[in-house]
Design a protein around this motif. Structure first.
Motif, PDB file in Angstrom:
ATOM      1  N   ILE A 178      -8.907   2.504   2.527  1.00 54.27           N
ATOM      2  CA  ILE A 178     -10.172   3.033   3.040  1.00 54.27           C
ATOM      3  C   ILE A 178     -11.329   2.278   2.404  1.00 54.27           C
ATOM      4  O   ILE A 178     -11.432   2.195   1.175  1.00 54.27           O
ATOM      5  CB  ILE A 178     -10.295   4.542   2.752  1.00 54.27           C
ATOM      6  CG1 ILE A 178      -9.129   5.293   3.404  1.00 54.27           C
ATOM      7  CG2 ILE A 178     -11.624   5.073   3.261  1.00 54.27           C
ATOM      8  CD1 ILE A 178      -9.094   6.769   3.076  1.00 54.27           C
ATOM      9  N   ALA A 202       0.841  -1.198   0.000  1.00 52.26           N
ATOM     10  CA  ALA A 202       0.000   0.000   0.000  1.00 52.26           C
ATOM     11  C   ALA A 202       0.876   1.248   0.000  1.00 52.26           C
ATOM     12  O   ALA A 202       1.844   1.333   0.755  1.00 52.26           O
ATOM     13  CB  ALA A 202      -0.908   0.003   1.223  1.00 52.26           C
ATOM     14  N   ASP A 226      -5.065   0.438  14.856  1.00 51.39           N
ATOM     15  CA  ASP A 226      -4.621   0.188  13.483  1.00 51.39           C
ATOM     16  C   ASP A 226      -5.562   0.782  12.445  1.00 51.39           C
ATOM     17  O   ASP A 226      -5.218   0.851  11.262  1.00 51.39           O
ATOM     18  CB  ASP A 226      -4.508  -1.321  13.224  1.00 51.39           C
ATOM     19  CG  ASP A 226      -3.365  -1.961  13.992  1.00 51.39           C
ATOM     20  OD1 ASP A 226      -2.342  -1.280  14.190  1.00 51.39           O
ATOM     21  OD2 ASP A 226      -3.500  -3.134  14.400  1.00 51.39           O
ATOM     22  N   TYR A 227      -6.746   1.181  12.870  1.00 55.53           N
ATOM     23  CA  TYR A 227      -7.714   1.711  11.916  1.00 55.53           C
ATOM     24  C   TYR A 227      -8.664   2.670  12.624  1.00 55.53           C
ATOM     25  O   TYR A 227      -8.794   2.667  13.852  1.00 55.53           O
ATOM     26  CB  TYR A 227      -8.501   0.586  11.233  1.00 55.53           C
ATOM     27  CG  TYR A 227      -9.215  -0.361  12.171  1.00 55.53           C
ATOM     28  CD1 TYR A 227     -10.526  -0.124  12.578  1.00 55.53           C
ATOM     29  CD2 TYR A 227      -8.576  -1.510  12.644  1.00 55.53           C
ATOM     30  CE1 TYR A 227     -11.183  -0.997  13.428  1.00 55.53           C
ATOM     31  CE2 TYR A 227      -9.222  -2.389  13.495  1.00 55.53           C
ATOM     32  CZ  TYR A 227     -10.526  -2.133  13.887  1.00 55.53           C
ATOM     33  OH  TYR A 227     -11.173  -3.002  14.742  1.00 55.53           O
ATOM     34  N   THR A 228      -9.316   3.489  11.821  1.00 58.15           N
ATOM     35  CA  THR A 228     -10.299   4.451  12.315  1.00 58.15           C
ATOM     36  C   THR A 228     -11.649   4.132  11.696  1.00 58.15           C
ATOM     37  O   THR A 228     -11.733   3.847  10.495  1.00 58.15           O
ATOM     38  CB  THR A 228      -9.891   5.889  11.945  1.00 58.15           C
ATOM     39  OG1 THR A 228      -8.602   6.168  12.504  1.00 58.15           O
ATOM     40  CG2 THR A 228     -10.894   6.898  12.469  1.00 58.15           C
ATOM     41  N   ASP A 268     -10.820   3.263   7.879  1.00 62.84           N
ATOM     42  CA  ASP A 268      -9.546   3.760   7.351  1.00 62.84           C
ATOM     43  C   ASP A 268      -8.408   2.976   8.007  1.00 62.84           C
ATOM     44  O   ASP A 268      -8.124   3.145   9.190  1.00 62.84           O
ATOM     45  CB  ASP A 268      -9.440   5.255   7.661  1.00 62.84           C
ATOM     46  CG  ASP A 268      -8.212   5.906   7.047  1.00 62.84           C
ATOM     47  OD1 ASP A 268      -7.288   5.178   6.640  1.00 62.84           O
ATOM     48  OD2 ASP A 268      -8.174   7.151   6.982  1.00 62.84           O
ATOM     49  N   PHE A 269      -7.740   2.106   7.211  1.00 65.87           N
ATOM     50  CA  PHE A 269      -6.663   1.260   7.719  1.00 65.87           C
ATOM     51  C   PHE A 269      -5.305   1.904   7.446  1.00 65.87           C
ATOM     52  O   PHE A 269      -5.053   2.395   6.336  1.00 65.87           O
ATOM     53  CB  PHE A 269      -6.696  -0.119   7.050  1.00 65.87           C
ATOM     54  CG  PHE A 269      -7.899  -0.945   7.393  1.00 65.87           C
ATOM     55  CD1 PHE A 269      -7.894  -1.786   8.492  1.00 65.87           C
ATOM     56  CD2 PHE A 269      -9.038  -0.880   6.610  1.00 65.87           C
ATOM     57  CE1 PHE A 269      -9.010  -2.551   8.808  1.00 65.87           C
ATOM     58  CE2 PHE A 269     -10.155  -1.638   6.908  1.00 65.87           C
ATOM     59  CZ  PHE A 269     -10.139  -2.474   8.019  1.00 65.87           C
ATOM     60  N   ASN A 270      -4.426   1.855   8.432  1.00 64.11           N
ATOM     61  CA  ASN A 270      -3.069   2.375   8.277  1.00 64.11           C
ATOM     62  C   ASN A 270      -2.346   1.619   7.164  1.00 64.11           C
ATOM     63  O   ASN A 270      -2.354   0.392   7.115  1.00 64.11           O
ATOM     64  CB  ASN A 270      -2.308   2.217   9.601  1.00 64.11           C
ATOM     65  CG  ASN A 270      -0.991   2.963   9.604  1.00 64.11           C
ATOM     66  OD1 ASN A 270      -0.197   2.867   8.679  1.00 64.11           O
ATOM     67  ND2 ASN A 270      -0.757   3.709  10.670  1.00 64.11           N
ATOM     68  N   LYS A 271      -1.710   2.362   6.262  1.00 57.85           N
ATOM     69  CA  LYS A 271      -1.042   1.734   5.118  1.00 57.85           C
ATOM     70  C   LYS A 271       0.104   0.813   5.536  1.00 57.85           C
ATOM     71  O   LYS A 271       0.480  -0.103   4.793  1.00 57.85           O
ATOM     72  CB  LYS A 271      -0.514   2.801   4.160  1.00 57.85           C
ATOM     73  CG  LYS A 271       0.625   3.645   4.709  1.00 57.85           C
ATOM     74  CD  LYS A 271       1.114   4.648   3.678  1.00 57.85           C
ATOM     75  CE  LYS A 271       2.287   5.459   4.218  1.00 57.85           C
ATOM     76  NZ  LYS A 271       2.775   6.442   3.215  1.00 57.85           N
ATOM     77  N   ASP A 272       0.669   1.033   6.733  1.00 59.37           N
ATOM     78  CA  ASP A 272       1.783   0.198   7.190  1.00 59.37           C
ATOM     79  C   ASP A 272       1.361  -1.240   7.469  1.00 59.37           C
ATOM     80  O   ASP A 272       2.217  -2.116   7.658  1.00 59.37           O
ATOM     81  CB  ASP A 272       2.405   0.798   8.455  1.00 59.37           C
ATOM     82  CG  ASP A 272       3.061   2.148   8.190  1.00 59.37           C
ATOM     83  OD1 ASP A 272       3.432   2.402   7.026  1.00 59.37           O
ATOM     84  OD2 ASP A 272       3.193   2.948   9.135  1.00 59.37           O
ATOM     85  N   GLU A 320      -0.782   4.236   0.247  1.00 57.53           N
ATOM     86  CA  GLU A 320      -1.633   5.144   1.007  1.00 57.53           C
ATOM     87  C   GLU A 320      -2.560   4.302   1.864  1.00 57.53           C
ATOM     88  O   GLU A 320      -2.643   3.078   1.698  1.00 57.53           O
ATOM     89  CB  GLU A 320      -2.444   6.041   0.067  1.00 57.53           C
ATOM     90  CG  GLU A 320      -3.355   5.265  -0.867  1.00 57.53           C
ATOM     91  CD  GLU A 320      -3.978   6.132  -1.941  1.00 57.53           C
ATOM     92  OE1 GLU A 320      -3.415   7.195  -2.258  1.00 57.53           O
ATOM     93  OE2 GLU A 320      -5.035   5.755  -2.467  1.00 57.53           O
ATOM     94  N   ASN A 321      -3.243   4.935   2.791  1.00 59.32           N
ATOM     95  CA  ASN A 321      -4.155   4.193   3.659  1.00 59.32           C
ATOM     96  C   ASN A 321      -5.221   3.468   2.847  1.00 59.32           C
ATOM     97  O   ASN A 321      -5.654   3.942   1.792  1.00 59.32           O
ATOM     98  CB  ASN A 321      -4.824   5.130   4.661  1.00 59.32           C
ATOM     99  CG  ASN A 321      -3.909   5.485   5.817  1.00 59.32           C
ATOM    100  OD1 ASN A 321      -2.721   5.142   5.819  1.00 59.32           O
ATOM    101  ND2 ASN A 321      -4.443   6.174   6.804  1.00 59.32           N
TER     102      ASN A 321
END
Length: 311
Positions: A202, A197, A230-232, A260-264, A199-200
């Motif tokens: 989503i 990824a 890890d996500y919003t 919204d998941f962190n791209k990491d 970017e995040n």
């Protein structure tokens, strides 16, 4: 005699002033007009032109993918790469913005015409081109969206500000009643994503098949349950705005869920399966074991300011 000499000198001085001072003011005015025109032209090119590239065999507006053959720099989004125009002026492409940031200084100055010719010699203007959100330069993929030099406080300059819509990322939208599941009347949905990824990630889901006290529970990737950090998660009612979602909140049929998941979480070149777990939400569509993130991608556009300063 001295009186006549004095009068003559005064008349000569007045004549000099009448002849040359207007020229000084005209020159300054012309210079300011050139700066104003350069700033205005630059803002128009960047926001209303998708740009153009060409070589001996092909051409198109996708110059960001052919940076060795750029003919014009433009940032407007282009739905048809074979058209020289855009149908969406002031909507700017993320890919073009990032490549614009990486072009050489010489190419930017030449392609945008940020110079003047004085007696056959090129004199480059000073300039600053910034894309601002909340008064600060926007950062896309670790690139600060600003080119040029900071303006000195005492510097005379021409300035143009335009409101634009900047593409800042992507998200994938799914109809909850159309998401396929790997078992009959399942309470989870699987969505596959091909990493890595940039970017995040989503995911937005609308139109739930929900029952009393329906909730979103948690998410996992390749079988490992994620931490809430890890996500919003945001939730929106039918005609409302997105706001923070709590696991104690009930999901209604016409709600939208935005995750919204962190791209990491997706660092490698491999397939990731995101499982979204719910309570009293039923997914009934039988079909593939998962839905594909890439099949439903839409672009995210956010309001920003383009500020062009030339001196």
């Amino acid at each position: 005699m001295d009186f006549l000499l004095g009068v003559s000198l005064v008349l000569i001085a007045i004549g000099f002033t009448v002849q040359f001072v207007p020229g000084i003011f005209i020159s300054s005015s012309a210079g300011e007009e050139k700066l104003g025109y350069a700033a205005y032209r630059t803002s128009c090119i960047l926001t209303e032109d998708p740009g153009w590239w060409s070589n001996s065999t092909s051409s198109g507006t996708g110059w960001e993918e052919h940076t060795g053959s750029v003919q014009r720099i433009g940032l407007a989004a282009d739905d048809d790469v074979n058209s020289r125009l855009t149908e969406t002026p002031n909507m700017l492409s993320k890919e073009k913005l990032i490549q614009f940031k990486q072009l050489s200084e010489t190419e930017v100055v030449r392609k945008l015409g940020l110079f003047d010719s004085v007696k056959g010699r090129q004199m480059n203007y000073g300039y600053n081109i910034s894309f601002l959100m909340n008064g600060q330069p926007l950062v896309l993929d670790n690139y600060t969206m600003m080119r040029g030099k900071p303006l000195r406080p005492d510097q005379n300059m021409a300035k143009i500000t335009r409101v634009v819509l900047l593409e800042t990322g992507n998200f994938s939208v799914f109809d909850g009643r159309s998401l396929t599941t790997d078992s009959v009347n399942s309470s989870h949905a699987n969505i596959n994503f091909a990493g890595p990824a940039t970017e995040n990630l989503i995911i937005q889901i609308t139109n739930f098949n929900s029952d009393y006290n329906a909730k979103f529970v948690n998410a996992s990737i390749n079988g490992s349950t994620l931490s809430s950090s890890d996500y919003t998660v945001l939730r929106r009612h039918l005609y409302g705005n997105f706001s923070s979602y709590s696991s104690s909140s009930t999901l209604l049929d016409n709600d939208s869920l935005y995750i919204d998941f962190n791209k990491d979480l997706f660092p490698s070149n491999k397939s990731y399966q995101v499982r979204l777990n719910f309570h009293n939400v039923t997914f009934t569509q039988q079909g593939p074991l998962y839905s594909s993130y890439g099949d439903n991608i839409q672009k995210i556009y956010e309001s920003a300011q383009l500020v062009v300063e030339v001196w």
